[in-house]
Design a protein around this motif. Structure first.
Motif, PDB file in Angstrom:
ATOM      1  N   GLN A  49       0.883  -1.094   0.016  1.00  0.00           N
ATOM      2  CA  GLN A  49       0.181   0.021  -0.105  1.00  0.00           C
ATOM      3  C   GLN A  49       0.971   1.165  -0.102  1.00  0.00           C
ATOM      4  O   GLN A  49       1.925   1.196   0.536  1.00  0.00           O
ATOM      5  CB  GLN A  49      -0.849   0.001   1.227  1.00  0.00           C
ATOM      6  CG  GLN A  49      -1.808  -1.058   1.340  1.00  0.00           C
ATOM      7  CD  GLN A  49      -2.792  -1.075   0.127  1.00  0.00           C
ATOM      8  OE1 GLN A  49      -3.131   0.062  -0.445  1.00  0.00           O
ATOM      9  NE2 GLN A  49      -3.252  -2.225  -0.307  1.00  0.00           N
ATOM     10  N   ASN A  50       0.422   2.115  -0.801  1.00  0.00           N
ATOM     11  CA  ASN A  50       1.105   3.516  -0.708  1.00  0.00           C
ATOM     12  C   ASN A  50       0.793   4.087   0.677  1.00  0.00           C
ATOM     13  O   ASN A  50      -0.093   4.558   1.187  1.00  0.00           O
ATOM     14  CB  ASN A  50       0.567   4.707  -1.868  1.00  0.00           C
ATOM     15  CG  ASN A  50       1.589   5.603  -2.154  1.00  0.00           C
ATOM     16  OD1 ASN A  50       2.385   5.605  -1.415  1.00  0.00           O
ATOM     17  ND2 ASN A  50       1.106   6.319  -3.103  1.00  0.00           N
ATOM     18  N   SER A  51       2.043   4.560   1.275  1.00  0.00           N
ATOM     19  CA  SER A  51       2.092   4.940   2.614  1.00  0.00           C
ATOM     20  C   SER A  51       1.859   6.519   2.508  1.00  0.00           C
ATOM     21  O   SER A  51       1.525   7.071   3.616  1.00  0.00           O
ATOM     22  CB  SER A  51       3.293   4.726   3.361  1.00  0.00           C
ATOM     23  OG  SER A  51       4.342   5.232   2.824  1.00  0.00           O
ATOM     24  N   GLN A  52       2.202   7.140   1.544  1.00  0.00           N
ATOM     25  CA  GLN A  52       2.069   8.658   1.235  1.00  0.00           C
ATOM     26  C   GLN A  52       0.701   8.994   1.022  1.00  0.00           C
ATOM     27  O   GLN A  52      -0.185   8.460  -0.066  1.00  0.00           O
ATOM     28  CB  GLN A  52       3.009   9.222   0.218  1.00  0.00           C
ATOM     29  CG  GLN A  52       4.537   8.829   0.148  1.00  0.00           C
ATOM     30  CD  GLN A  52       5.135   9.184  -0.819  1.00  0.00           C
ATOM     31  OE1 GLN A  52       4.800   9.925  -1.794  1.00  0.00           O
ATOM     32  NE2 GLN A  52       6.388   9.108  -0.707  1.00  0.00           N
ATOM     33  N   ASN A  53       0.002   9.887   1.641  1.00  0.00           N
ATOM     34  CA  ASN A  53      -1.362  10.290   1.457  1.00  0.00           C
ATOM     35  C   ASN A  53      -1.104  11.553   0.395  1.00  0.00           C
ATOM     36  O   ASN A  53      -0.836  12.821   1.058  1.00  0.00           O
ATOM     37  CB  ASN A  53      -1.892  10.884   2.664  1.00  0.00           C
ATOM     38  CG  ASN A  53      -2.274   9.591   3.442  1.00  0.00           C
ATOM     39  OD1 ASN A  53      -2.507   8.515   2.882  1.00  0.00           O
ATOM     40  ND2 ASN A  53      -2.345   9.694   4.996  1.00  0.00           N
ATOM     41  N   LYS A  54      -1.202  11.508  -0.724  1.00  0.00           N
ATOM     42  CA  LYS A  54      -1.192  12.652  -1.800  1.00  0.00           C
ATOM     43  C   LYS A  54      -2.502  13.275  -1.824  1.00  0.00           C
ATOM     44  O   LYS A  54      -3.490  12.653  -1.988  1.00  0.00           O
ATOM     45  CB  LYS A  54      -0.922  11.969  -2.952  1.00  0.00           C
ATOM     46  CG  LYS A  54       0.623  11.510  -3.161  1.00  0.00           C
ATOM     47  CD  LYS A  54       0.853  11.055  -4.836  1.00  0.00           C
ATOM     48  CE  LYS A  54       2.177  10.284  -4.715  1.00  0.00           C
ATOM     49  NZ  LYS A  54       2.516   9.874  -5.901  1.00  0.00           N
TER      50      LYS A  54
END
Length: 141
Positions: A49-54
């Motif tokens: 899962q992408n950990s960065q919240n864009k």
């Protein structure tokens, strides 16, 4: 075929009637086919899962597309490709209420780039489109 007698009319039937037997077997076969669980051939993979919240690049109120003199298209100040622009336009068109889309090409931008971008906007079914920055040229004509 279903009825066969002996050599004389008074003799008992010597052959078994196969029609009811075949009917029962076909019904049972269909019942077994229906009750067999559906086989799924899926491989379960745990993707990272992408950990960065864009932040969402599509603003809910208004968005701005600009084209500079080199023909580069920017969405809210960030350069985008044609595919990314199409994704942003589709996302914007699906919002309720639909955000305003401001279109501002540079005065020296090539017509080809402006036309290609306007064609993408039209294909995406955007209904709220406004041209901005043209008011500075109103006295030139």
């Amino acid at each position: 075929m279903a009825m066969s007698g002996g050599k004389e009319d008074g003799d008992p039937m010597m052959e078994m009637n196969m029609t009811p037997l075949i009917d029962v077997l076909l019904v049972l076969l269909i019942m077994f086919i229906i009750t067999i669980p559906i086989q799924t051939h899926a491989v379960k993979v745990d993707l990272p899962q992408n950990s960065q919240n864009k932040p969402n690049p599509v603003n809910a109120e208004k968005n701005k597309i600009t084209i500079n003199a080199a023909g580069e298209v920017a969405w809210n100040g960030a350069p985008v490709t044609e595919v990314t622009l199409r994704q942003y336009l589709d996302q914007s068109a699906s919002m309720n209420p639909e955000p305003e889309l401001h279109f501002q090409p540079a005065p020296d931008a090539r017509y080809e780039a402006v036309d290609r971008t306007l064609a993408q906007i039209k294909r995406s079914a955007i209904t709220k489109l406004g041209f901005i920055g043209n008011e500075q040229y109103r006295n030139d004509f």
